[in-house]
Motif scaffolding. Structure first.
Motif, mmCIF file in Angstrom:
data_model
loop_
_atom_site.group_PDB
_atom_site.id
_atom_site.type_symbol
_atom_site.label_atom_id
_atom_site.label_comp_id
_atom_site.label_asym_id
_atom_site.label_seq_id
_atom_site.Cartn_x
_atom_site.Cartn_y
_atom_site.Cartn_z
ATOM 1 N N THR A 33 0.830 -1.208 0.000
ATOM 2 C CA THR A 33 0.000 0.000 0.000
ATOM 3 C C THR A 33 0.861 1.252 0.000
ATOM 4 O O THR A 33 0.647 2.175 -0.805
ATOM 5 N N ARG A 34 1.842 1.318 0.898
ATOM 6 C CA ARG A 34 2.712 2.502 0.948
ATOM 7 C C ARG A 34 3.458 2.705 -0.356
ATOM 8 O O ARG A 34 3.647 3.834 -0.819
ATOM 9 N N SER A 35 3.880 1.609 -0.960
ATOM 10 C CA SER A 35 4.609 1.717 -2.223
ATOM 11 C C SER A 35 3.707 2.219 -3.345
ATOM 12 O O SER A 35 4.137 3.013 -4.195
ATOM 13 N N MET A 36 2.459 1.797 -3.369
ATOM 14 C CA MET A 36 1.551 2.185 -4.439
ATOM 15 C C MET A 36 1.079 3.633 -4.296
ATOM 16 O O MET A 36 0.941 4.352 -5.283
ATOM 17 N N VAL A 37 0.809 4.077 -3.056
ATOM 18 C CA VAL A 37 0.279 5.431 -2.872
ATOM 19 C C VAL A 37 1.389 6.450 -2.629
ATOM 20 O O VAL A 37 1.140 7.652 -2.594
ATOM 21 N N ARG A 38 2.623 5.976 -2.426
ATOM 22 C CA ARG A 38 3.794 6.846 -2.257
ATOM 23 C C ARG A 38 3.664 7.790 -1.060
ATOM 24 O O ARG A 38 4.095 8.927 -1.087
ATOM 25 N N ARG A 39 3.063 7.283 -0.009
ATOM 26 C CA ARG A 39 2.979 8.022 1.244
ATOM 27 C C ARG A 39 2.749 7.018 2.364
ATOM 28 O O ARG A 39 2.590 5.826 2.116
ATOM 29 N N ALA A 40 2.723 7.487 3.609
ATOM 30 C CA ALA A 40 2.642 6.570 4.744
ATOM 31 C C ALA A 40 1.307 5.848 4.816
ATOM 32 O O ALA A 40 1.240 4.722 5.307
ATOM 33 N N PHE A 41 0.240 6.473 4.336
ATOM 34 C CA PHE A 41 -1.074 5.822 4.321
ATOM 35 C C PHE A 41 -1.931 6.547 3.297
ATOM 36 O O PHE A 41 -1.726 7.736 3.024
ATOM 37 N N PRO A 42 -2.887 5.845 2.696
ATOM 38 C CA PRO A 42 -3.742 6.498 1.693
ATOM 39 C C PRO A 42 -4.733 7.442 2.353
ATOM 40 O O PRO A 42 -5.019 7.356 3.554
ATOM 41 N N GLY A 43 -5.266 8.344 1.553
ATOM 42 C CA GLY A 43 -6.282 9.270 2.026
ATOM 43 C C GLY A 43 -7.214 9.629 0.887
ATOM 44 O O GLY A 43 -6.964 9.280 -0.278
ATOM 45 N N ASP A 96 -11.995 11.024 5.576
ATOM 46 C CA ASP A 96 -11.071 10.876 6.699
ATOM 47 C C ASP A 96 -11.045 12.198 7.448
ATOM 48 O O ASP A 96 -10.559 13.205 6.929
ATOM 49 N N THR A 97 -11.578 12.226 8.667
ATOM 50 C CA THR A 97 -11.636 13.473 9.417
ATOM 51 C C THR A 97 -10.487 13.627 10.400
ATOM 52 O O THR A 97 -10.370 14.666 11.047
ATOM 53 N N CYS A 98 -9.637 12.615 10.538
ATOM 54 C CA CYS A 98 -8.496 12.682 11.461
ATOM 55 C C CYS A 98 -7.205 12.999 10.719
ATOM 56 O O CYS A 98 -6.498 13.937 11.064
ATOM 57 N N GLY A 99 -6.882 12.201 9.690
ATOM 58 C CA GLY A 99 -5.710 12.472 8.874
ATOM 59 C C GLY A 99 -4.387 12.031 9.462
ATOM 60 O O GLY A 99 -3.329 12.381 8.934
ATOM 61 N N GLN A 100 -4.405 11.251 10.545
ATOM 62 C CA GLN A 100 -3.159 10.765 11.139
ATOM 63 C C GLN A 100 -3.367 9.318 11.561
ATOM 64 O O GLN A 100 -4.115 9.031 12.499
ATOM 65 N N HIS A 101 -2.712 8.378 10.843
ATOM 66 C CA HIS A 101 -2.867 6.950 11.095
ATOM 67 C C HIS A 101 -1.507 6.280 10.950
ATOM 68 O O HIS A 101 -0.520 6.918 10.584
ATOM 69 N N ASP A 102 -1.473 4.972 11.203
ATOM 70 C CA ASP A 102 -0.209 4.231 11.146
ATOM 71 C C ASP A 102 -0.379 2.976 10.305
ATOM 72 O O ASP A 102 -1.398 2.282 10.395
#
Length: 773
Positions: free
Chosen positions: A229-239, A260-266
């Motif tokens: 997932t990280r490799s495909m979206v090129r960021r730490a998590f999709p949004g 997504d109303t928080c915007g901070q996940h792992d």
């Protein structure tokens, strides 16, 4: 704590013990505030004894109230109100309201009470349970929406404290359930269905995993793969947006994030494990991995000691120096959520994490709520937007021009509270750039903030608040100016237009400057109104050497205001499309490109007609829509400052390269004494760097003179016109002379250097002859 026990509960509020403040979590009351703007509607669930306070409604800003029981029986009498007419809402621009009425088999004629007689506060007490809709119509005919209206505010105070404040439903649910703290549940999603994972009380992590149902039928466990997932979206998590999907190890998409109303996940850590607690001295502690395993047993999923997971609402980051993964309290507020759409038939599991020995759950594990929506539910992509950390959340909206933008691109990104195009694939960022340089472009800039400052003390307020001499600003002229704090740091920049002797319009970057104006007016007792136009005035930037030719075809002006050809740089007028009966708009000769350009400000109801007229008139000139990526290139070439880049907290106006907008000869204004001191003895200055290659340094990259750091890069791009990289940088004055040879550090600042030569800005057209043409 051991076995099935979870530690005691305590509550985070705005203040929690000595030495701690939580301004983002300061709502300690059940009272909710709703601010309504033209063409908006709010739905409230009312119980007996609840109070409603309506403030600001009147003849200039009417408000309609519809009160209905579940079966659509009128309930106005239960609020002590009399029906003032049946209002047809078939043309009202609110999918939520229209959909709610239609779902109850009702026509669009609803008995309403209209607040239109007085702007004094009105307090209403309910005697029965009902649903109340508050509906704000467009307003007074003949006015540009929002230009002459104030805010309408409604306070809802429940009679009794309510245990759970879940967010409003997004649509028609198939199922919903609560996951008690310290536990997990499994559930099925069919392709096309939506799942909403809600943090009920705030600061609660929820581990999530989804497995393909067709794989489980074959005895194979194909699940979300965090690395893929990280490799495909090129960021730490999709949004929400273009890169919005979770993938399995076969790089097959399983879900896409819609809201997504928080915007901070792992996506790096495992779900918590028994072994992890054991090694910290807590054997037998509840853990998410065991809970997930037990929940998935009915689906034939193999037991795992440690489950990989998407850890929603877990706040983590990688320290750039030590490369450690760090964590803190979750940033999610009560009612924050993530909504995802299933792209396959899935088996899912969600947890309410039991971790009470770390800050990740705010030291207090609580419940998680799950809603599953049917595939036909119209859930649009959105993120949360808050004007400041303790402001109420609003969901990002689509621009008034969206119906014309959506067929042209799928690449949108949040711009404050609106979705704005990043680029258009038919032209590409480079094509959009050259169109702005050589022909004409149109860009949706509706995310800009606009404030009307009206009243006999309007000029006095703006003299105190801004850095240029407002007394010298004539009617139908604008001026680029700044608002600074007491230290001289730039709060906001923008263009101030004078529309009448006592009426100004401030077009700027953030809501903070509006709050500063109001606070200053209140402190000085000034007779002035600061009115936020919010989303009622969308605007387009029409930029490029052919922009005037385009507007000559469509802009009609009356003889008492400046004509298009009379507009000098930063001039402003009011115009109409084609003739005196056409749609009205404010037209200014301004922009953010350094090219000849104009900006058009209109009502929401006329936005699409104005877009169509601009595109039709621009066809012969090769008009091209432009996104934010091309704009960033061209504004850096033009040496134009941006927030959180050239100016930021702790950087004064001169260090931000904005000294040209500071008039130290005028009477007192906020920050003047600090700026006078800093002007006498400057330490840092903003300069250009010509980089002798195509490598583009990152924002914040260090600038060196031999082994000593002497500055920092604020913005950088590869210039298509100069055919090499350029940067703006904040440098020590000792190293800021033109021609000085410096180096920009990469690979920890020392293992790779980009050679650079100090220069002035703008890099292109230093006398700004293009914009003044």
């Amino acid at each position: 704590m051991h076995g099935s026990t979870v530690l005691h509960t305590f509550t985070n509020t705005g203040y929690d013990g000595p030495g701690r403040r939580f301004p983002g979590f300061s709502n300690t009351s059940d009272t909710r505030t709703h601010v309504l703007y033209p063409r908006e509607a709010v739905k409230l669930s009312i119980k007996p004894g609840d109070l409603l306070s309506v403030e600001g409604a009147g003849s200039m800003q009417p408000l309609d109230l519809a009160a209905l029981a579940e079966g659509r029986q009128p309930m106005l009498a239960a609020l002590g109100l009399n029906q003032t007419g049946l209002v047809e809402w078939d043309g009202f621009d609110s999918a939520r309201f229209s959909g709610w009425i239609a779902a109850r088999d009702g026509d669009q004629r609803v008995p309403c009470y209209r607040f239109d007689q007085s702007s004094e506060p009105v307090i209403i007490r309910a005697s029965q349970t009902m649903t109340v809709w508050l509906i704000r119509p467009v307003g007074v005919a003949g006015l540009i929406e929002g230009s002459g209206a104030g805010n309408v505010t409604v306070l809802h105070k429940p009679a009794a404290k309510r245990d759970v404040q879940l967010p409003p439903l997004l649509g028609d649910t198939r199922d919903e359930f609560t996951i008690p703290r310290g536990s997990a549940m499994a559930y099925e999603l069919k392709a096309g269905e939506f799942v909403q994972i809600i943090d009920v009380e705030g600061q609660q992590c929820s581990d999530f995993m989804a497995l393909r149902a067709d794989g489980l039928d074959r005895g194979e466990e194909w699940m979300i793969d965090s690395t893929a997932t990280r490799s495909m979206v090129r960021r730490a998590f999709p949004g929400p947006g273009l890169l919005d999907k979770f993938f399995d190890r076969d790089m097959r998409p399983l879900l896409n994030v819609v809201q997504d109303t928080c915007g901070q996940h792992d996506t790096f850590g495992l779900a918590c494990t028994a072994r992890g607690y054991e090694e910290r001295g807590f054997p037998g502690h509840l853990n998410c991995s065991d809970n997930m395993t037990n929940a998935l047993v009915p689906y034939g999923v193999k037991k795992r000691a440690a489950w990989p997971a998407i850890n929603f609402f877990w706040s983590t980051w990688v320290d750039p120096a030590s490369h450690h993964i760090l964590t803190e309290e979750s940033r999610s507020r009560p009612g924050d959520y993530v909504a995802m759409r299933a792209l396959e038939d899935l088996v899912c599991t969600s947890t309410a994490c039991p971790d009470d020995i770390d800050p990740i759950n705010g030291w207090n594990p609580t419940d998680v709520h799950i809603r599953i929506y049917r595939p036909e539910t119209p859930i649009r992509r959105a993120v949360a937007y808050r004007e400041k950390e303790d402001a109420l959340m609003s969901i990002s909206q689509e621009s008034a021009f969206h119906d014309r933008l959506a067929p042209l691109t799928q690449h949108f990104a949040p711009a404050r509270d609106l979705w704005a195009p990043v680029s258009y694939p038919a032209h590409g960022t480079l094509g959009e750039y050259w169109a702005c340089r050589e022909a004409v472009t149109v860009q949706d800039m509706s995310g800009l903030r606009k404030f009307d400052i009206v009243g006999p003390d309007a000029e006095a307020l703006l003299q105190l608040a801004t850095t240029r001499n407002v007394a010298k600003l004539p009617v139908w002229r604008g001026s680029y100016t700044l608002m600074c704090d007491e230290s001289g740091s730039v709060i906001d920049d923008g263009t101030l237009f004078r529309l009448a002797p006592e009426i100004f319009r401030w077009c700027c970057g953030s809501e903070e400057s509006g709050r500063v104006l109001q606070e200053l007016a209140d402190a000085r007792g000034l007779q002035v109104r600061v009115h936020a136009l919010r989303g009622t005035m969308p605007n387009l930037a029409i930029q490029g050497p052919k922009s005037r030719d385009l507007l000559r075809k469509i802009a009609f002006t009356q003889p008492h205001v400046p004509s298009l050809d009379h507009l000098k740089w930063f001039g402003v007028t009011v115009a109409r499309l084609n003739d005196r009966e056409g749609a009205p708009f404010m037209l200014s000769r301004s922009g953010y490109t350094g090219e000849l350009g104009y900006e058009v400000f209109s009502s929401k109801s006329d936005a699409v007609a104005i877009w169509d007229a601009v595109m039709a008139a621009g066809e012969e000139f090769g008009i091209t829509p432009m996104g934010s990526a091309a704009l960033d290139i061209i504004r850096i070439e033009a040496g134009l400052a941006a927030a959180n880049a050239e100016f930021a907290p702790g950087v004064d106006a001169f260090e931000a390269g904005l000294g040209f907008a500071v008039d130290l000869t005028k009477s007192d204004f906020t920050g003047k004494s600090a700026l006078q001191r800093n002007a006498r003895d400057p330490r840092r200055v903003l300069k250009g760097l010509l980089i002798g290659c195509d490598d583009v340094p990152a924002h914040g990259a260090p600038v060196y003179a031999r082994e000593r750091q002497v500055g920092v890069v604020t913005s950088a791009i590869r210039s298509p016109m100069l055919e090499h990289a350029i940067a703006m940088a904040r440098l020590s004055v000792e190293q800021a002379e033109n021609g000085t040879q410096l180096e920009i550090g990469q690979l920890d600042g020392r293992m790779k250097r980009l050679c650079a030569t100090v220069s002035d800005t703008p890099f292109i057209d230093p006398q700004r002859k293009r914009a003044r043409a």
